[in-house]
Design a protein around this motif. Structure first.
Motif, PDB file in Angstrom:
ATOM      1  N   ARG A 290      -1.448  -5.676   8.885  1.00 23.16           N
ATOM      2  CA  ARG A 290      -1.069  -6.362   7.639  1.00 23.16           C
ATOM      3  C   ARG A 290      -1.032  -7.872   7.847  1.00 23.16           C
ATOM      4  O   ARG A 290      -1.527  -8.633   7.031  1.00 23.16           O
ATOM      5  CB  ARG A 290       0.313  -5.898   7.184  1.00 23.16           C
ATOM      6  N   ASN A 339       0.686  -9.583  -0.421  1.00 19.25           N
ATOM      7  CA  ASN A 339       2.132  -9.463  -0.355  1.00 19.25           C
ATOM      8  C   ASN A 339       2.655  -9.762   1.041  1.00 19.25           C
ATOM      9  O   ASN A 339       3.706  -9.296   1.422  1.00 19.25           O
ATOM     10  CB  ASN A 339       2.617  -8.060  -0.749  1.00 19.25           C
ATOM     11  N   PRO A 384      -3.447  -0.930  -2.260  1.00 15.94           N
ATOM     12  CA  PRO A 384      -2.688  -1.920  -1.473  1.00 15.94           C
ATOM     13  C   PRO A 384      -3.543  -3.114  -1.063  1.00 15.94           C
ATOM     14  O   PRO A 384      -4.744  -2.961  -0.826  1.00 15.94           O
ATOM     15  CB  PRO A 384      -2.254  -1.125  -0.250  1.00 15.94           C
ATOM     16  N   LYS A 497       8.185  11.263  -1.087  1.00 14.50           N
ATOM     17  CA  LYS A 497       8.763   9.988  -0.664  1.00 14.50           C
ATOM     18  C   LYS A 497      10.131   9.865  -1.309  1.00 14.50           C
ATOM     19  O   LYS A 497      10.190   9.877  -2.533  1.00 14.50           O
ATOM     20  CB  LYS A 497       7.881   8.829  -1.120  1.00 14.50           C
TER      21      LYS A 497
HETATM   22  P1  XMP Z   1       4.551   3.053   0.140  1.00 13.39           P
HETATM   23  O1  XMP Z   1       3.527   3.410   1.156  1.00 13.39           O
HETATM   24  O2  XMP Z   1       5.415   1.896   0.557  1.00 13.39           O
HETATM   25  O3  XMP Z   1       3.729   2.554  -1.120  1.00 13.39           O
HETATM   26  O4  XMP Z   1       5.344   4.231  -0.324  1.00 13.39           O
HETATM   27  C1  XMP Z   1       4.241   2.287  -2.396  1.00 13.39           C
HETATM   28  C2  XMP Z   1       3.153   1.599  -3.188  1.00 13.39           C
HETATM   29  O5  XMP Z   1       2.875   0.312  -2.613  1.00 13.39           O
HETATM   30  C3  XMP Z   1       1.536   0.222  -2.188  1.00 13.39           C
HETATM   31  N1  XMP Z   1       1.521  -0.506  -0.901  1.00 13.39           N
HETATM   32  C4  XMP Z   1       1.134  -1.789  -0.751  1.00 13.39           C
HETATM   33  N2  XMP Z   1       0.668  -2.670  -1.655  1.00 13.39           N
HETATM   34  N3  XMP Z   1       0.444  -4.293   0.060  1.00 13.39           N
HETATM   35  C5  XMP Z   1       0.319  -3.923  -1.235  1.00 13.39           C
HETATM   36  O6  XMP Z   1      -0.147  -4.746  -2.038  1.00 13.39           O
HETATM   37  C6  XMP Z   1       0.903  -3.464   1.036  1.00 13.39           C
HETATM   38  O7  XMP Z   1       1.005  -3.839   2.192  1.00 13.39           O
HETATM   39  C7  XMP Z   1       1.264  -2.136   0.591  1.00 13.39           C
HETATM   40  N4  XMP Z   1       1.773  -1.046   1.236  1.00 13.39           N
HETATM   41  C8  XMP Z   1       1.906  -0.063   0.307  1.00 13.39           C
HETATM   42  C9  XMP Z   1       1.046   1.667  -2.069  1.00 13.39           C
HETATM   43  O8  XMP Z   1      -0.353   1.769  -2.234  1.00 13.39           O
HETATM   44  C10 XMP Z   1       1.829   2.343  -3.168  1.00 13.39           C
HETATM   45  O9  XMP Z   1       1.207   2.157  -4.426  1.00 13.39           O
END
Ligand code: XMP
Length: 505
Positions: A290, A339, A384, A497
């Motif tokens: 990231r 982000n 993401p 989740k």
């Molecule tokens: P997680 O994996 O945290 O994902 O349950 C929740 C939502 O966030 C998105 N996601 C990201 N979006 N940068 C982003 O812009 C990131 O690093 C990132 N990590 C997770 C994921 O696709 C889901 O919609």
């Protein structure tokens, strides 16, 4: 809405806005009663929260709000807080919580107009109001909660112990409508049309003669922000689209074509695929990936900005949940493309504009549609910032990216063919770093295991795995193992989740 830390706060704001009434969430300690009066809010909602009103640390608010002449609705903790501020008595049910769907009986009240005598509501609490304050009457009860709602209709102060904002409360939407329309007297005329018109007019004046830069990520938010700004200032807007090679199959081309040819934007696409791949070589930890992607994006953007020359303003696709999640009720100055990180100091902007900072995701999509952005771009599932790099466990290589892209395209196609794309909020494939033994014809194989991930969710904070019919899974699995080289096994992720997250990294 005064935010006391409840988990459903964004949902409450959504429900208010479903009545075409504008709502914003403000941390309870960021606004005083006189500011509420001065700004002309038509009503105040106290959200829920995890605390107990008698705890020393618990969030409190000035009781003057009850006499400010502004209608108040308290939800869960907010209801207890109203009772507490008015001098009522709150009790803790000795660690026994009332949780889940519960039958509630309501009395006639403006808050319950059109709500039947008994219906189902969603409860989630330990404390409850034992004695309402003077001047208040109990207007609802459940078997375990003698005061499930209270009111002082003269002052237009209401409290509900249950959660009207969640869909499990059968008449929750009606209750919120009663509050905002009937009790607060809001007109219900806030629309996306107004939003577009007002924003275009505002930015046309504000950004007159300025050179404006927008980083297109390919996602919905930055696309809508760019098209909106383009409508306001035309060719003074320059969009930089950094192609990091971590997008889904054909996505980069699609975004470029739509934005350039269909929407007429000035788009500079930068092919940085090699740059990203070489930086990611040998990197296996998710957080490191990231960070690298965030930093490299900034470098590429920086190089592009230097070529473009002096730019006055930067456009960001920040949306309302980003503003709230920053926890400050105030957007972080920069929400970078990924982000993570931020834009470097060497790029100086006179100003940053965030045209979507008051909108929820579905409102952004609605604005996108009104602006003429094609449906397949506007209604795309979230993706993401670090892209496919966090869907490849372990090192990212070109070969793995190709495998993942092909399998992901097949899975998405099968979901669409089965008519499920509208029901599943996010679905994709994950290339695990695990090889397993298989057999193809007479030969043994040792291919990758691919995971299918599909979730249903309201807000992505919690999610459940989608109950995809077995035949759809079977077809996707059959096609993937046949059509994508190196995949020997397909599994379906059946974790919610929490405890898992949506993404695997
Ligand atoms: P997680 O994996 O945290 O994902 O349950 C929740 C939502 O966030 C998105 N996601 C990201 N979006 N940068 C982003 O812009 C990131 O690093 C990132 N990590 C997770 C994921 O696709 C889901 O919609």
């Amino acid at each position: 809405m005064l935010d006391f830390g409840g988990q459903y706060n964004q949902l409450i704001a959504r429900r208010v806005r479903e009545n075409s009434v504008f709502a914003e969430i403000i941390p309870y300690n960021r606004i005083t009663v006189s500011e509420i009066k001065a700004r002309g809010y038509r009503g105040v909602i106290f959200t829920g929260g995890p605390n107990s009103v008698y705890d020393a640390q618990s969030p409190h608010y000035s009781p003057e709000i009850l006499d400010a002449g502004v209608p108040v609705l308290g939800i869960c903790y907010g209801c207890q807080l109203i009772a507490y501020m008015g001098g009522g008595e709150i009790c803790s049910a000795d660690g026994i919580s009332e949780y889940g769907k519960t039958q509630v009986a309501v009395k006639p009240s403006p808050l319950f107009d059109g709500v039947p005598g008994t219906s189902i509501c969603w409860m989630s609490h330990t404390d409850y109001v034992k004695t309402p304050p003077e001047g208040f009457e109990i207007i609802a009860e459940t078997a375990n909660c003698p005061c499930a709602a209270l009111s002082d209709s003269g002052r237009k102060i209401y409290g509900v112990q249950f959660h009207p904002e969640v869909t499990h409360t059968e008449y929750g939407r009606k209750i919120i409508e009663n509050f905002v329309i009937n009790i607060c007297g809001c007109a219900g005329d806030w629309t996306t049309d107004d939003f577009i018109e007002t924003s275009v007019k505002k930015y046309r004046e504000e950004l007159k003669g300025k050179k404006v830069l927008c980083a297109l990520s390919g996602g919905v938010d930055s696309s809508v922000a760019a098209v909106l700004l383009h409508k306001a200032i035309g060719s003074n807007l320059i969009c930089v689209f950094v192609d990091h090679g971590l997008l889904r199959k054909d996505e980069g081309d699609m975004v470029e074509r739509v934005m350039k040819e269909e929407m007429g934007l000035n788009v500079l696409r930068i092919d940085a695929r090699e740059r990203f791949l070489s930086k990611l070589a040998g990197v296996t930890l998710p957080e490191e990936k990231r960070k690298i992607i965030g930093t490299e994006f900034i470098r590429v953007f920086e190089d592009a900005a230097k070529e473009i020359g002096k730019v006055d303003v930067l456009v960001q696709g920040t949306i309302y949940p980003d503003v709230i999640e920053s926890g400050k009720g105030d957007a972080a100055v920069i929400k970078s493309h990924h982000n993570v990180g931020g834009l470097p100091d060497v790029i100086r902007f006179e100003k940053i504009v965030e045209p979507l900072r008051d909108l929820f995701k579905d409102e952004v999509r609605a604005a996108g549609r009104k602006l003429g952005i094609p449906e397949y771009l506007v209604s795309r599932q979230p993706f993401p910032g670090p892209g496919l790099a966090i869907r490849i466990i372990g090192e990212v290589t070109k070969e793995k990216l190709d495998i993942l892209r092909e399998s992901d395209a097949i899975f998405r196609e099968e979901i669409a063919l089965a008519g499920l794309s509208g029901e599943i909020n996010q679905y994709f494939t994950v290339l695990t770093n695990c090889r397993t033994v298989g057999v193809m014809g007479d030969a043994g194989t040792y291919g990758y295991t691919l995971a299918l991930r599909a979730v249903t969710t309201d807000d992505f904070m919690t999610a459940d795995f989608a109950r995809i019919p077995f035949d759809v899974l079977a077809k996707a699995s059959g096609r993937i193992t046949n059509e994508v080289r190196s995949i020997g096994r397909v599994v379906y992720d059946i974790t919610a989740k929490p405890p898992a997250t949506v993404e695997w990294e």
